[in-house]
Design an enzyme around this catalytic site. Structure first.
Site, PDB file in Angstrom:
ATOM      1  N   TYR A 303      12.761  -8.428  40.523  1.00 18.16           N
ATOM      2  CA  TYR A 303      11.724  -7.764  41.360  1.00 18.16           C
ATOM      3  C   TYR A 303      10.099  -7.937  40.996  1.00 18.16           C
ATOM      4  CZ  TYR A 303      15.648  -4.761  42.393  1.00 18.16           C
ATOM      5  OH  TYR A 303      16.903  -4.274  42.674  1.00 18.16           O
ATOM      6  N   THR A 339      18.451 -12.723  46.546  1.00 19.34           N
ATOM      7  CA  THR A 339      17.575 -11.560  45.812  1.00 19.34           C
ATOM      8  C   THR A 339      18.228 -10.546  45.133  1.00 19.34           C
ATOM      9  OG1 THR A 339      17.512  -9.964  47.576  1.00 19.34           O
ATOM     10  CG2 THR A 339      16.326 -12.139  47.979  1.00 19.34           C
ATOM     11  N   ASP A 340      17.548  -9.825  44.224  1.00 19.87           N
ATOM     12  CA  ASP A 340      17.673  -8.518  43.704  1.00 19.87           C
ATOM     13  C   ASP A 340      17.911  -7.624  44.948  1.00 19.87           C
ATOM     14  OD1 ASP A 340      18.682  -6.690  41.967  1.00 19.87           O
ATOM     15  OD2 ASP A 340      17.149  -7.332  40.442  1.00 19.87           O
ATOM     16  N   TRP A 341      18.535  -6.672  44.580  1.00 21.18           N
ATOM     17  CA  TRP A 341      18.770  -5.495  45.527  1.00 21.18           C
ATOM     18  C   TRP A 341      17.637  -4.652  46.158  1.00 21.18           C
ATOM     19  CZ3 TRP A 341      22.109  -8.743  44.490  1.00 21.18           C
ATOM     20  CH2 TRP A 341      23.591  -8.416  45.102  1.00 21.18           C
ATOM     21  N   LEU A 343      14.923  -5.336  48.490  1.00 21.53           N
ATOM     22  CA  LEU A 343      13.388  -6.080  48.841  1.00 21.53           C
ATOM     23  C   LEU A 343      12.964  -5.748  50.144  1.00 21.53           C
ATOM     24  CD1 LEU A 343      14.450  -7.454  45.977  1.00 21.53           C
ATOM     25  CD2 LEU A 343      12.954  -9.137  46.907  1.00 21.53           C
TER      26      LEU A 343
END
Length: 624
Positions: A303, A339-341, A343
């Site tokens: 992030y 992606t990370d969670w 966004l």
């Protein structure tokens, strides 16, 4: 007339062709229900040919659905339509079948699971059966965060039914690549048995900022050690290449999430960016280069905002210089980038709104965020279920379908390599044998025990003599300790005290309940709690068993202890096994223990091994 008599008079080349048809076509599954074997249904064809064929049959909605992965839970009944027994965030999410049928999604991150792995396996098979009934029969990929660690930290899923190893910091303390690979093979076997085919790990961020809350999931502060262990980890999970026996790994968090300013995690709006005062950005890339060389199936950017490292101070997954220029072009990575969670979309948590982690582009609309992430070079959206936004962008001409095809192609390659199109189901009858494997259970216990790091052993206090001593215990199960010594009620009665402590942390002042569980803040014991521990140490010789999920600051407590034995996630029984000498500790510190909070604050966020006058240095550790 019998077919064998008809065939007898045919030329050999026709017989061979008939044999090929009879063995291949008889075994295939007609996934798109068109009455013939398409190339993507033919297990004998090259993967790229199968991908191209399927991609050509997919419509835009199906392609868009593949770009999203979100959480779900496994019900106590194993029914994919039920939420019975599902707890936490998964209880508020649509079921996997809702996502599958309504949004064409076929990647799911499993959160809440029952205690019985057999229920998990039954649930998984039912989900795959439903997936086969969709238009093209595209199988589901089930992913999970780590489930095999003995942990008291928010970042490890509860090891419900799974073998419990120490946390990855413990493997770093051991520093043994063969042990790491062996443990990863156990994890792989348990994951495959229940249908987990994608690991949202390993985590290879470097612990160069001691206050960062996610250190427990990494391998410490040294890049070379982390690189060596991540290669072993990937070999154990994936093998030499992805196959029907593999778990595909998503290495995270590119390009290294460790150097957070003041240790504040960028899950939340109070983060202050990643900073590099030691000009040490490239040092954090070393483990990722090793993971790419070892063939990691996927990569997850963090992030954080790489402050002043690129032309724009925007979060990693929005940053084309990070994803395309650095990761894809300079480092040569062509695998999946997820992606990370969270966004894109805000999350409502009761009266609190948790904003999307769109740092630097907060003013963009949700659809514009999706466009920006894809244009940066990412393939998949973690923790989101908004495929309609991708469809909208293509229909409005803002993204080409060809660009979407690039990402879908990468995701399909993994599904085909894992054998999911050919046989996605698990053997429910084999579950009991996999999860009752005594060798795996012993290896998990040994990891907890052998990884312990003995930093002080005054006058050879350890190991304690089993059976002949009276001990006073705190934060331990007296019934467990009673199997090794006589447990007494007060310090004054005891020959020794054994106390378990956790590295201190201070919740950030916030309305976000999830943020309050992150181990932020100072690393030292303070006030009455500190004085209480010191008073105990003055009263009776004290063995301090300290859980390190971050580098604790304990100069006075360590100074007054008879022995200081650190662990990285361990049961009371494992602590006793080491304290009483049944197993010798052989761990070495995977990071420094600073001598003061002033020293912590003076460290350079991106530089390892730089704590001035460290109480205990990187790599220290005794044994007996």
């Amino acid at each position: 007339m019998s077919i064998k008599y008809i065939l007898c008079g045919l030329p050999v080349f026709i017989l061979l062709a008939f044999a090929q048809i009879s063995t291949t076509e008889a075994d295939y599954t007609d996934l798109n229900k068109n009455g013939r074997m398409d190339p993507y249904e033919d297990a004998t064809r090259p993967t790229e040919e199968r991908v191209t064929d399927l991609l050509g049959q997919m419509n835009l909605e199906e392609k868009a659905g593949m770009l999203f992965i979100n959480g779900t839970g496994v019900s106590l009944s194993g029914d994919p339509t039920s939420k019975e027994g599902i707890t936490g965030p998964a209880a508020m999410m649509p079921s996997a079948l809702e996502h599958l049928t309504e949004r064409r999604m076929n990647h799911f991150n499993i959160w809440s699971v029952p205690a019985d792995p057999a229920v998990f396996a039954a649930w998984y098979n039912r989900v795959q059966t439903a997936a086969r009934e969709t238009r093209l029969g595209i199988p589901v990929t089930i992913a999970s965060d780590p489930r095999n660690h003995f942990s008291e930290n928010i970042f490890s899923m509860e090891a419900t039914g799974f073998t419990q190893f120490c946390e990855t910091l413990g493997f770093a303390a051991l520093g043994e690549a063969d042990f790491m690979k062996q443990a990863a093979e156990v994890i792989r076997g348990e994951y495959v048995a229940v249908g987990i085919r994608e690991a949202l790990h390993p985590q290879v961020d470097l612990a160069t900022e001691p206050r960062w809350p996610r250190i427990n999931g990494a391998f410490g502060e040294d890049a070379e050690l982390t690189a060596r262990l991540v290669v072993a980890y990937l070999q154990g999970m994936q093998g030499d290449s992805l196959s029907a026996k593999s778990v595909a790994c998503m290495t995270k968090h590119f390009p290294g999430g460790g150097p957070q300013k003041n240790g504040l995690d960028p899950h939340f709006e109070f983060q202050e960016g990643q900073i590099y005062p030691g000009d040490n950005f490239d040092y954090h890339l070393i483990p990722f280069r090793a993971a790419i060389e070892a063939g990691t199936a996927a990569m997850m950017p963090y992030y954080g905002v790489p402050t002043d490292q690129t032309e724009e101070n925007v979060a990693m997954a929005y940053n084309k210089a990070i994803i395309t220029t650095l990761l894809r072009e300079e480092m040569g990575y062509d695998g999946v980038v997820c992606t990370d969670w969270g966004l894109v979309s805000d999350t409502r948590m009761g009266p609190v709104v948790w904003p999307a982690r769109a740092w630097g582009v907060e003013d963009l609309s949700e659809v514009d965020r999706v466009q920006r992430i894809i244009e940066a070079g990412c393939d998949q959206f973690g923790g989101e279920n908004r495929p309609e936004l991708v469809v909208q962008l293509v229909e409005e001409g803002k993204l080409s379908e060809e660009r979407i095809d690039e990402s879908v192609r990468r995701l399909l390659r993994v599904k085909f390599a894992l054998g999911l199109f050919d046989d996605p189901f698990v053997d429910e009858a084999a579950i009991a044998g996999v999860f009752a494997d005594t060798a795996s259970l012993r290896l998990g216990q040994l990891s907890q025990q052998a990884s312990m790091t003995l930093l002080k052993n005054e006058d050879g206090a350890l190991p304690l003599a089993e059976g002949s001593l009276k001990v006073y215990v705190e934060n331990m199960d007296s019934a467990v300790v009673a199997g090794y010594a006589t447990v007494v009620a007060t310090p004054e009665e005891a020959d020794f005290a054994i106390i378990r402590l956790n590295t201190p942390w201070v919740p950030v002042e916030t309305d976000n309940p999830f943020a309050k569980g992150f181990h932020h803040g100072d690393l030292d014991f303070k006030g009455a709690e500190k004085e209480r521990i010191l008073e105990l140490e003055r009263t009776v010789p004290t063995i301090v068993s300290l859980y390190l999920d971050r580098p604790a600051v304990i100069p006075e407590i360590a100074g007054a202890a008879s022995a200081l034995l650190c662990n990285y996630g361990a049961s009371d029984r494992s602590v006793c096994e080491v304290v009483f000498g049944r197993v010798a500790p052989r761990g070495k510190l995977p990071f420094e223990l600073p001598s003061s909070m002033e020293a912590v604050e003076a460290q350079l966020t991106d530089v390892p091994h730089d704590s001035e006058n460290a109480l205990y240095g990187y790599g220290e550790g005794l044994t007996y």
